[in-house]
Motif scaffolding. Structure first.
Motif, PDB file in Angstrom:
ATOM      1  N   GLU A 268      35.970  19.050  43.394  1.00 45.77           N
ATOM      2  CA  GLU A 268      34.844  19.847  43.895  1.00 45.77           C
ATOM      3  C   GLU A 268      35.139  20.389  45.290  1.00 45.77           C
ATOM      4  O   GLU A 268      34.768  21.519  45.627  1.00 45.77           O
ATOM      5  N   LEU A 269      35.815  19.594  46.088  1.00 42.50           N
ATOM      6  CA  LEU A 269      36.183  20.026  47.431  1.00 42.50           C
ATOM      7  C   LEU A 269      37.139  21.214  47.366  1.00 42.50           C
ATOM      8  O   LEU A 269      36.979  22.195  48.109  1.00 42.50           O
ATOM      9  N   GLN A 270      38.147  21.132  46.491  1.00 49.60           N
ATOM     10  CA  GLN A 270      39.102  22.236  46.363  1.00 49.60           C
ATOM     11  C   GLN A 270      38.393  23.526  45.986  1.00 49.60           C
ATOM     12  O   GLN A 270      38.711  24.598  46.517  1.00 49.60           O
ATOM     13  N   ALA A 271      37.409  23.429  45.089  1.00 51.79           N
ATOM     14  CA  ALA A 271      36.639  24.622  44.692  1.00 51.79           C
ATOM     15  C   ALA A 271      35.845  25.162  45.886  1.00 51.79           C
ATOM     16  O   ALA A 271      35.779  26.387  46.100  1.00 51.79           O
ATOM     17  N   ALA A 272      35.239  24.272  46.651  1.00 53.36           N
ATOM     18  CA  ALA A 272      34.461  24.691  47.822  1.00 53.36           C
ATOM     19  C   ALA A 272      35.348  25.343  48.863  1.00 53.36           C
ATOM     20  O   ALA A 272      34.976  26.348  49.490  1.00 53.36           O
ATOM     21  N   LEU A 273      36.549  24.795  49.058  1.00 54.83           N
ATOM     22  CA  LEU A 273      37.475  25.362  50.021  1.00 54.83           C
ATOM     23  C   LEU A 273      37.950  26.748  49.589  1.00 54.83           C
ATOM     24  O   LEU A 273      38.107  27.656  50.411  1.00 54.83           O
ATOM     25  N   ASN A 274      38.179  26.925  48.307  1.00 53.07           N
ATOM     26  CA  ASN A 274      38.598  28.231  47.798  1.00 53.07           C
ATOM     27  C   ASN A 274      37.526  29.290  48.040  1.00 53.07           C
ATOM     28  O   ASN A 274      37.826  30.446  48.344  1.00 53.07           O
ATOM     29  N   ARG A 275      36.259  28.867  47.921  1.00 53.28           N
ATOM     30  CA  ARG A 275      35.164  29.803  48.183  1.00 53.28           C
ATOM     31  C   ARG A 275      34.982  30.066  49.672  1.00 53.28           C
ATOM     32  O   ARG A 275      34.722  31.178  50.097  1.00 53.28           O
TER      33      ARG A 275
END
Length: 278
Positions: A268-275
């Motif tokens: 979930e963190l990786q997705a948030a960072l990508n955004r």
């Protein structure tokens, strides 16, 4: 010669062109890069080593003006390294170099323990630019103009609550950018470093728990917690903290039960960072 509290921007002006050189001893690559990045933005030269033994060797060849020393490191921890540096029998160039402990712990009695080992002060993780600026202003007074006495810098740390990790933000973007002094490129560099390193740390944690090595599991969870705090990964930090506490208490069942949460939160963190920093 005592100094007043200076802002990070004021210190950048004061240290501009300075020959001041700082040594950072920190084994966690993310925490290391954060400290080096903040120091660079303050206009200071800094080198990094990964453990206390390397710090002692570096001080034998280079006359550093100040050392920022992590307390928990492999090979030789910060307290043992400080004792070596202070010993008249050691080969370091300056036995009186200011040594600042860097620690996520703020337990009662820690301050006295660090001072008894020969450290001068200590700084809480995750390191904030203003807190680091205060420390520099206090222990490098010859570089700064006189002013008011500094306040006592007791580290109280972040208060821990029983709130589950799910109540924490996946990523606190604002807090991270403030810690990076709004240096967008530095933030991207730190995040890339974190995302490359943290899966390796989690695999090592998993292996430690599988073989029942509570000491190693506690150390790995502590490292994950510290790195995650630096980038504002609050859910990962909170879960790593729970694993660290459980492993420290020898409760490997509870520690293992948190691993799945940790892996989901990292995704979930990786997705948030990508955004957030695309």
């Amino acid at each position: 010669n005592i100094v007043t509290r200076h802002s990070a921007r004021e210190l950048l002006n004061l240290f501009a062109g300075s020959r001041t050189r700082i040594l950072v001893a920190e084994d966690n690559i993310t925490n290391q890069q954060v400290a080096l990045g903040i120091l660079k933005n303050l206009g200071l030269r800094a080198d990094a080593v990964a453990d206390g033994a390397e710090a002692v060797r570096a001080l034998e060849t280079i006359p550093y003006d100040l050392v920022i020393m992590d307390v928990q490191m492999p090979v030789m921890d910060g307290i043992e390294a400080t004792r070596h540096i202070r010993s008249p029998q050691s080969a370091v160039l300056n036995h009186a170099v200011p040594i600042i402990a860097m620690t996520a712990h703020a337990m009662q009695g820690d301050r006295e323990k660090y001072l008894a080992a020969g450290m001068n002060d200590y700084l809480a993780k995750p390191v904030a630019p203003q807190a680091l600026a205060d420390i520099l202003g206090k222990w490098l007074p010859d570089r700064l103009p006189p002013g008011d006495p500094p306040q006592d810098r007791r580290v109280t740390g972040r208060s821990r609550t029983a709130d589950p990790a799910s109540l924490q933000p996946v990523w606190d973007r604002t807090a991270m950018l403030e810690r990076m002094m709004n240096d967008y490129e530095l933030a991207k560099t730190i995040l890339d470093c974190y995302l490359a390193d943290i899966p390796v740390q989690i695999r090592t944690l998993h292996a430690s728990l599988e073989v029942g090595d509570a000491t190693c599991a506690e150390r790995q969870a502590h490292a994950i917690k510290g790195a995650s705090a630096n980038i504002g990964a609050e859910q990962v930090r909170e879960t790593a903290f729970r694993i660290e506490k459980a492993a420290g208490a020898g409760n490997l069942h509870d520690a293992r039960s948190c691993l799945a949460d940790l892996e989901v939160q990292l995704a979930e963190l990786q997705a948030a960072l990508n955004r957030g920093l695309a």
